[in-house]
Design a protein around this motif. Sequence first.
Motif, short mmCIF file in Angstrom:
data_model
loop_
_atom_site.label_atom_id
_atom_site.label_comp_id
_atom_site.label_asym_id
_atom_site.label_seq_id
_atom_site.Cartn_x
_atom_site.Cartn_y
_atom_site.Cartn_z
N VAL A 107 0.86 -1.19 0.00
CA VAL A 107 0.00 0.00 0.00
C VAL A 107 0.89 1.24 0.00
CG1 VAL A 107 -1.64 1.32 1.40
CG2 VAL A 107 -1.92 -1.16 1.16
N CYS A 108 0.57 2.18 -0.87
CA CYS A 108 1.39 3.39 -0.97
C CYS A 108 1.31 4.17 0.35
CB CYS A 108 0.88 4.25 -2.12
SG CYS A 108 1.68 5.86 -2.19
N PRO A 109 2.44 4.42 1.01
CA PRO A 109 2.40 5.09 2.31
C PRO A 109 2.04 6.57 2.18
CG PRO A 109 4.68 4.68 1.66
CD PRO A 109 3.81 4.07 0.60
N LYS A 110 2.28 7.15 1.02
CA LYS A 110 2.03 8.59 0.85
C LYS A 110 0.54 8.90 0.81
CE LYS A 110 4.10 12.57 -0.92
NZ LYS A 110 5.15 13.12 -1.75
N CYS A 111 -0.24 8.04 0.15
CA CYS A 111 -1.67 8.32 0.00
C CYS A 111 -2.53 7.29 0.73
CB CYS A 111 -2.04 8.34 -1.48
SG CYS A 111 -1.78 6.77 -2.30
N ASN A 112 -1.88 6.43 1.51
CA ASN A 112 -2.58 5.36 2.23
C ASN A 112 -3.43 4.48 1.31
OD1 ASN A 112 -1.63 5.87 4.87
ND2 ASN A 112 -2.99 7.65 4.96
N ASN B 141 -3.87 12.88 -8.82
CA ASN B 141 -3.30 11.58 -8.48
C ASN B 141 -2.08 11.72 -7.56
OD1 ASN B 141 -5.08 9.95 -9.77
ND2 ASN B 141 -3.82 9.68 -11.61
N CYS B 142 -1.88 10.74 -6.71
CA CYS B 142 -0.71 10.69 -5.85
C CYS B 142 0.53 10.55 -6.73
CB CYS B 142 -0.83 9.50 -4.90
SG CYS B 142 0.68 9.07 -4.05
N LYS B 143 1.54 11.38 -6.48
CA LYS B 143 2.72 11.36 -7.34
C LYS B 143 3.56 10.12 -7.09
CE LYS B 143 3.07 16.28 -8.17
NZ LYS B 143 2.69 17.22 -7.10
N GLU B 144 3.54 9.64 -5.86
CA GLU B 144 4.35 8.49 -5.47
C GLU B 144 3.93 7.21 -6.23
OE1 GLU B 144 6.73 8.94 -3.09
OE2 GLU B 144 7.42 6.86 -2.94
N CYS B 145 2.64 6.95 -6.25
CA CYS B 145 2.16 5.69 -6.86
C CYS B 145 1.45 5.94 -8.18
CB CYS B 145 1.22 4.97 -5.90
SG CYS B 145 -0.25 5.93 -5.49
N LYS B 146 1.41 7.18 -8.63
CA LYS B 146 0.75 7.59 -9.88
C LYS B 146 -0.71 7.14 -9.93
CE LYS B 146 4.96 8.12 -12.44
NZ LYS B 146 5.89 7.76 -11.39
ZN LIG Z 1 0.10 6.86 -3.50
#
Ligand SMILES: [Zn+2]
Length: 291
Positions: free
Chosen positions: A95-100, A140-145
């Motif tokens: 799970v992307c930690p930046k956007c949960n 969109n979250c940049k970390e996980c696009k």
């Molecule tokens: Zn994310």
Amino acid sequence: MNLLNNFKSFEDIKHYFREQVKKLHPDKGGNKEDFLNLLEWYQNYLKNYKTIPKIKVVKNPPLKGNCFFSILDLTVEEVALGGKKKIQIFGEEKVCPKCNGTGKNQNGKIQVCNFCQGKGIIDNLNCPYCKGEGYLYIENCKECKGKGKIKTLKEIVIDIPLGLKNRDILFIPKEAVNTDYDLYLEINILPHPYFILDGTNLIYKCNIPFWEVILKKEISVKTLEGEEYIPSELFTQGTPIVLKERGPFLENNKRGNLIIDFNLYVPKDIPLEAMKLISKAVKIIEKDQRI
Ligand SMILES: [Zn+2]
Ligand SMILES: [Zn+2]
């Protein structure tokens, strides 16, 4: 017996077994118990060996199925000597930690939720669309696009097969490295400052100044085992010097040759003073050798 890590290939194991049989056979004065232990070890090894999928070179990777294709950079030494290689591959997704896991940029722009008209509540219940917030993140979250998940990296260690060539495709079955996909790695042999792989041989390219051949008894060359000195008279023949079985390790307990491909180096602009001295030396040599 945990000797397996010392072997580079199945051929090495067979070779080891044959050597041990010669040593331990009771007919040749060996200890019977040691001999039987050796037989048991070899039988167990063969059984296990058959069940482990092998890393091997394949002609073409499949275009479908659960597999991952990449490039594997290897140095000339790694290809020539074999051994272990650490590789980073994609491990499990997390799970992307930046956007949960929402996939949205939670510091980005927002928009009123159309589902609940921005109220956040429908019939006394939290709006399922905006989860009671009344607004939605639209970037969109940049970390996980926007995927909500990211791939993690995992380190694996493989045995580099002997006899690899540039652009060979290495098949690493998932069972061999405990991943959930097969790996196909195209071999890219990195350029080396003085070694070149040529089929089963290794070429060492060098420039030897002409005075070294005259003044030194031995000349320094590079081998896979490090620096070595070889008689300078070998450099007067004009043909490459072949060091037999000092090149790349190959399958079946074989080894290629190391070829010293030398150029005699003659400087272009020799200072006049040096030229005079060389002429003087030549005259002495001519007199001595009665040329
Ligand atoms: Zn994310
Ligand atoms: Zn809503």
